[in-house]
Scaffold this active site. Sequence first.
Site, PDB file in Angstrom:
ATOM      1  N   THR A 125      83.242 -19.807  15.206  1.00  0.00           N
ATOM      2  CA  THR A 125      83.489 -21.127  14.609  1.00  0.00           C
ATOM      3  C   THR A 125      84.011 -22.109  15.655  1.00  0.00           C
ATOM      4  OG1 THR A 125      84.975 -22.290  13.093  1.00  0.00           O
ATOM      5  CG2 THR A 125      85.738 -20.167  13.873  1.00  0.00           C
ATOM      6  N   ASP A 126      83.803 -23.400  15.400  1.00  0.00           N
ATOM      7  CA  ASP A 126      84.358 -24.423  16.301  1.00  0.00           C
ATOM      8  C   ASP A 126      85.889 -24.440  16.257  1.00  0.00           C
ATOM      9  OD1 ASP A 126      84.666 -25.548  13.769  1.00  0.00           O
ATOM     10  OD2 ASP A 126      83.654 -27.435  14.243  1.00  0.00           O
ATOM     11  N   TYR A 153      93.776 -18.017  10.721  1.00  0.00           N
ATOM     12  CA  TYR A 153      92.317 -17.778  10.636  1.00  0.00           C
ATOM     13  C   TYR A 153      91.661 -18.015  11.997  1.00  0.00           C
ATOM     14  CZ  TYR A 153      87.426 -19.121  10.111  1.00  0.00           C
ATOM     15  OH  TYR A 153      86.071 -19.247  10.300  1.00  0.00           O
ATOM     16  N   SER A 154      91.892 -19.189  12.573  1.00  0.00           N
ATOM     17  CA  SER A 154      91.191 -19.483  13.831  1.00  0.00           C
ATOM     18  C   SER A 154      91.668 -18.568  14.954  1.00  0.00           C
ATOM     19  CB  SER A 154      91.306 -20.957  14.213  1.00  0.00           C
ATOM     20  OG  SER A 154      92.636 -21.377  14.293  1.00  0.00           O
ATOM     21  N   LYS A 157      89.673 -15.434  14.637  1.00  0.00           N
ATOM     22  CA  LYS A 157      88.291 -15.609  15.095  1.00  0.00           C
ATOM     23  C   LYS A 157      88.243 -15.679  16.635  1.00  0.00           C
ATOM     24  CE  LYS A 157      84.999 -16.161  12.914  1.00  0.00           C
ATOM     25  NZ  LYS A 157      84.033 -15.153  12.362  1.00  0.00           N
ATOM     26  N   LEU A 193      86.222 -27.395   0.757  1.00  0.00           N
ATOM     27  CA  LEU A 193      86.279 -28.814   0.389  1.00  0.00           C
ATOM     28  C   LEU A 193      85.101 -29.301  -0.467  1.00  0.00           C
ATOM     29  CD1 LEU A 193      87.816 -31.606   0.858  1.00  0.00           C
ATOM     30  CD2 LEU A 193      86.049 -32.039   2.555  1.00  0.00           C
TER      31      LEU A 193
HETATM   32  P1  NAD Z   1      82.492 -16.453   3.083  1.00  0.00           P
HETATM   33  O1  NAD Z   1      83.952 -16.270   2.869  1.00  0.00           O
HETATM   34  O2  NAD Z   1      81.711 -17.279   2.107  1.00  0.00           O
HETATM   35  O3  NAD Z   1      81.781 -15.025   3.118  1.00  0.00           O
HETATM   36  C1  NAD Z   1      82.315 -13.922   3.785  1.00  0.00           C
HETATM   37  C2  NAD Z   1      81.565 -12.670   3.334  1.00  0.00           C
HETATM   38  O4  NAD Z   1      82.078 -11.563   4.090  1.00  0.00           O
HETATM   39  C3  NAD Z   1      81.772 -12.335   1.860  1.00  0.00           C
HETATM   40  O5  NAD Z   1      80.543 -11.932   1.282  1.00  0.00           O
HETATM   41  C4  NAD Z   1      82.743 -11.163   1.885  1.00  0.00           C
HETATM   42  O6  NAD Z   1      82.592 -10.271   0.796  1.00  0.00           O
HETATM   43  C5  NAD Z   1      82.375 -10.494   3.205  1.00  0.00           C
HETATM   44  N1  NAD Z   1      83.486  -9.721   3.771  1.00  0.00           N
HETATM   45  C6  NAD Z   1      84.777 -10.105   3.905  1.00  0.00           C
HETATM   46  N2  NAD Z   1      85.505  -9.106   4.443  1.00  0.00           N
HETATM   47  C7  NAD Z   1      84.631  -8.078   4.679  1.00  0.00           C
HETATM   48  C8  NAD Z   1      84.767  -6.788   5.236  1.00  0.00           C
HETATM   49  N3  NAD Z   1      85.955  -6.320   5.662  1.00  0.00           N
HETATM   50  N4  NAD Z   1      83.663  -6.006   5.348  1.00  0.00           N
HETATM   51  C9  NAD Z   1      82.459  -6.447   4.905  1.00  0.00           C
HETATM   52  N5  NAD Z   1      82.273  -7.654   4.347  1.00  0.00           N
HETATM   53  C10 NAD Z   1      83.356  -8.465   4.244  1.00  0.00           C
HETATM   54  O7  NAD Z   1      82.340 -16.992   4.563  1.00  0.00           O
HETATM   55  P2  NAD Z   1      81.282 -18.008   5.192  1.00  0.00           P
HETATM   56  O8  NAD Z   1      81.769 -19.381   4.996  1.00  0.00           O
HETATM   57  O9  NAD Z   1      79.935 -17.628   4.751  1.00  0.00           O
HETATM   58  O10 NAD Z   1      81.444 -17.660   6.745  1.00  0.00           O
HETATM   59  C11 NAD Z   1      80.657 -16.651   7.349  1.00  0.00           C
HETATM   60  C12 NAD Z   1      81.016 -16.572   8.821  1.00  0.00           C
HETATM   61  O11 NAD Z   1      80.755 -17.805   9.450  1.00  0.00           O
HETATM   62  C13 NAD Z   1      82.477 -16.257   9.088  1.00  0.00           C
HETATM   63  O12 NAD Z   1      82.548 -15.375  10.165  1.00  0.00           O
HETATM   64  C14 NAD Z   1      83.083 -17.604   9.440  1.00  0.00           C
HETATM   65  O13 NAD Z   1      84.169 -17.451  10.310  1.00  0.00           O
HETATM   66  C15 NAD Z   1      81.913 -18.272  10.128  1.00  0.00           C
HETATM   67  N6  NAD Z   1      81.860 -19.737  10.053  1.00  0.00           N
HETATM   68  C16 NAD Z   1      81.958 -20.380   8.853  1.00  0.00           C
HETATM   69  C17 NAD Z   1      81.831 -21.756   8.802  1.00  0.00           C
HETATM   70  C18 NAD Z   1      81.900 -22.510   7.492  1.00  0.00           C
HETATM   71  O14 NAD Z   1      81.901 -23.742   7.502  1.00  0.00           O
HETATM   72  N7  NAD Z   1      81.933 -21.851   6.356  1.00  0.00           N
HETATM   73  C19 NAD Z   1      81.631 -22.481   9.969  1.00  0.00           C
HETATM   74  C20 NAD Z   1      81.543 -21.805  11.186  1.00  0.00           C
HETATM   75  C21 NAD Z   1      81.646 -20.423  11.204  1.00  0.00           C
HETATM   76  O1  TDX Z   2      91.349 -28.986  -1.477  1.00  0.00           O
HETATM   77  C1  TDX Z   2      91.138 -29.309  -0.289  1.00  0.00           C
HETATM   78  N1  TDX Z   2      91.516 -30.559   0.130  1.00  0.00           N
HETATM   79  C2  TDX Z   2      91.347 -30.988   1.401  1.00  0.00           C
HETATM   80  O2  TDX Z   2      91.705 -32.120   1.735  1.00  0.00           O
HETATM   81  C3  TDX Z   2      90.501 -28.425   0.659  1.00  0.00           C
HETATM   82  C4  TDX Z   2      90.057 -27.055   0.258  1.00  0.00           C
HETATM   83  C5  TDX Z   2      90.336 -28.889   1.934  1.00  0.00           C
HETATM   84  N2  TDX Z   2      90.760 -30.105   2.312  1.00  0.00           N
HETATM   85  C6  TDX Z   2      90.554 -30.546   3.723  1.00  0.00           C
HETATM   86  C7  TDX Z   2      91.047 -29.591   4.774  1.00  0.00           C
HETATM   87  C8  TDX Z   2      90.063 -29.794   5.911  1.00  0.00           C
HETATM   88  O3  TDX Z   2      90.475 -30.906   6.697  1.00  0.00           O
HETATM   89  O4  TDX Z   2      89.129 -30.606   3.917  1.00  0.00           O
HETATM   90  C9  TDX Z   2      88.766 -30.149   5.220  1.00  0.00           C
HETATM   91  C10 TDX Z   2      87.810 -28.980   5.079  1.00  0.00           C
HETATM   92  O5  TDX Z   2      88.549 -27.892   4.553  1.00  0.00           O
HETATM   93  P1  TDX Z   2      87.885 -26.463   4.300  1.00  0.00           P
HETATM   94  O6  TDX Z   2      86.696 -26.634   3.416  1.00  0.00           O
HETATM   95  O7  TDX Z   2      88.969 -25.529   3.880  1.00  0.00           O
HETATM   96  O8  TDX Z   2      87.306 -26.111   5.739  1.00  0.00           O
HETATM   97  P2  TDX Z   2      87.999 -25.984   7.197  1.00  0.00           P
HETATM   98  O9  TDX Z   2      89.441 -25.722   7.101  1.00  0.00           O
HETATM   99  O10 TDX Z   2      87.555 -27.173   7.992  1.00  0.00           O
HETATM  100  O11 TDX Z   2      87.259 -24.648   7.730  1.00  0.00           O
HETATM  101  C11 TDX Z   2      85.852 -24.447   7.502  1.00  0.00           C
HETATM  102  O12 TDX Z   2      85.101 -24.752   8.637  1.00  0.00           O
HETATM  103  C12 TDX Z   2      85.196 -23.893   9.728  1.00  0.00           C
HETATM  104  C13 TDX Z   2      85.561 -23.012   7.058  1.00  0.00           C
HETATM  105  O13 TDX Z   2      86.310 -22.708   5.888  1.00  0.00           O
HETATM  106  C14 TDX Z   2      85.829 -22.044   8.165  1.00  0.00           C
HETATM  107  O14 TDX Z   2      85.482 -20.724   7.758  1.00  0.00           O
HETATM  108  C15 TDX Z   2      84.993 -22.437   9.349  1.00  0.00           C
HETATM  109  O15 TDX Z   2      85.262 -21.617  10.451  1.00  0.00           O
END
Ligand code: NAD
Ligand code: TDX
Length: 339
Positions: A125-126, A153-154, A157, A193
């Site tokens: 992730t960024d 979290y970060s 990662k 969000l």
């Molecule tokens: P998510 O939380 O929606 O999904 C995570 C999945 O992993 C779920 O299906 C969960 O059951 C599974 N999981 C969790 N713990 C596990 C374990 N111990 N063993 C096997 N499976 C397990 O997450 P996402 O938003 O889809 O993110 C996926 C990946 O991308 C993550 O590694 C996250 O760090 C990265 N990422 C996410 C974003 C974003 O904006 N969502 C951005 C950049 C990177």
């Molecule tokens: O209720 C909310 N109100 C609000 O203002 C929530 C849930 C979030 N926020 C803000 C926090 C952040 O500035 O919105 C922004 C986005 O929040 P999230 O959706 O929780 O994402 P963020 O914290 O940016 O992280 C996401 O992007 C990078 C993913 O959850 C991560 O898994 C990924 O690595």
Amino acid sequence: MKIVVTGGAGFIGGNFVHYMINKYKDYKIICVDALTYAGNMETLDSVKDNPNFSFYKTDIADRKAVYEMFEKETPDIIVNFAAESHVDRSIENSEIFLKTNVMGTQVLMDACRKYGIKRYHQVSTDEVYGDLPLDRQDLFFTEKTPLHTSSPYSASKASADLLVGAYYRTYNLPVTISRCSNNYGPYHFPEKLIPLMIANALNDKKLPVYGKGKNVRDWLYVEDHCSAIDLIIHKGKVGEVYNVGGHNERTNLEVVKTILHELGKSEELIKYVTDRKGHDMRYAIDPAKIHNELGWLPTITFDKGIKNTIRWYLDNKAWWENIISGEYKNCYEKIYTNR
Ligand code: NAD
Ligand code: TDX
């Protein structure tokens, strides 16, 4: 080609499973997912009976189970999406973040070493780069930006990324890492969000904006992230990191107002709440490397992507209503009540 997709019942992993099954008719896709609160088999409904798809309910940190899966499937490529992914939850308790995100990564890479693999790809992730100030629009994260994390979290990662780099240098494991900006699109768990704001607006509930809503995120439609990973696992150079993002920066308030506008709801639904601890101000990816070296470009603008996403949540109410009426309700109350 046999590809293991860990975390394939989650948001991005689920979209990646769909993307790969549709694109490569002769590939076998093996989904490994522990089905935590964030995993949802309904996300895989349309592929679960496909003969090229199989599913293991397995924790990536469970060494025995992971090794058994490797023995049975002899995969060529691992794409590791499995993670605890929500920053707010990591602020409450980071234990499971270290177990899954760091130790799970270690177990997967140990299995790759033991059984042999063509590629191990780490989905990062960024957020590992920390944040950028709001008043320096000229600054972007490049692959050379030092790791500098803010949340548990970060930090988990970034720890995993360092371990992946160590396995490349020490054991010559053929690894690649992608660091993507914020994703949005179908199957996004409604604690994040964009889906949270869509769900609350549709239910005429308050929209909780942290702080003043000025924090900036760099949004990428999930399918564009999938196409980037597809390119990296096929054409990316072993040992390299690739940033993924589409220059789609928006303040949180802009995003929330766009959603309200698209749904024809009043801005009076917005409620400013106590800020997130250690809240990162701005993320902004420089995607020049993946563009120049692999020819990747995003295809979906934010305007189009947010419309698609809202349409998907309107058309798939059962998917998210099931989630918000279940166990997640308690977690929502804990994070938002009296905030
Ligand atoms: P998510 O939380 O929606 O999904 C995570 C999945 O992993 C779920 O299906 C969960 O059951 C599974 N999981 C969790 N713990 C596990 C374990 N111990 N063993 C096997 N499976 C397990 O997450 P996402 O938003 O889809 O993110 C996926 C990946 O991308 C993550 O590694 C996250 O760090 C990265 N990422 C996410 C974003 C974003 O904006 N969502 C951005 C950049 C990177
Ligand atoms: O209720 C909310 N109100 C609000 O203002 C929530 C849930 C979030 N926020 C803000 C926090 C952040 O500035 O919105 C922004 C986005 O929040 P999230 O959706 O929780 O994402 P963020 O914290 O940016 O992280 C996401 O992007 C990078 C993913 O959850 C991560 O898994 C990924 O690595």
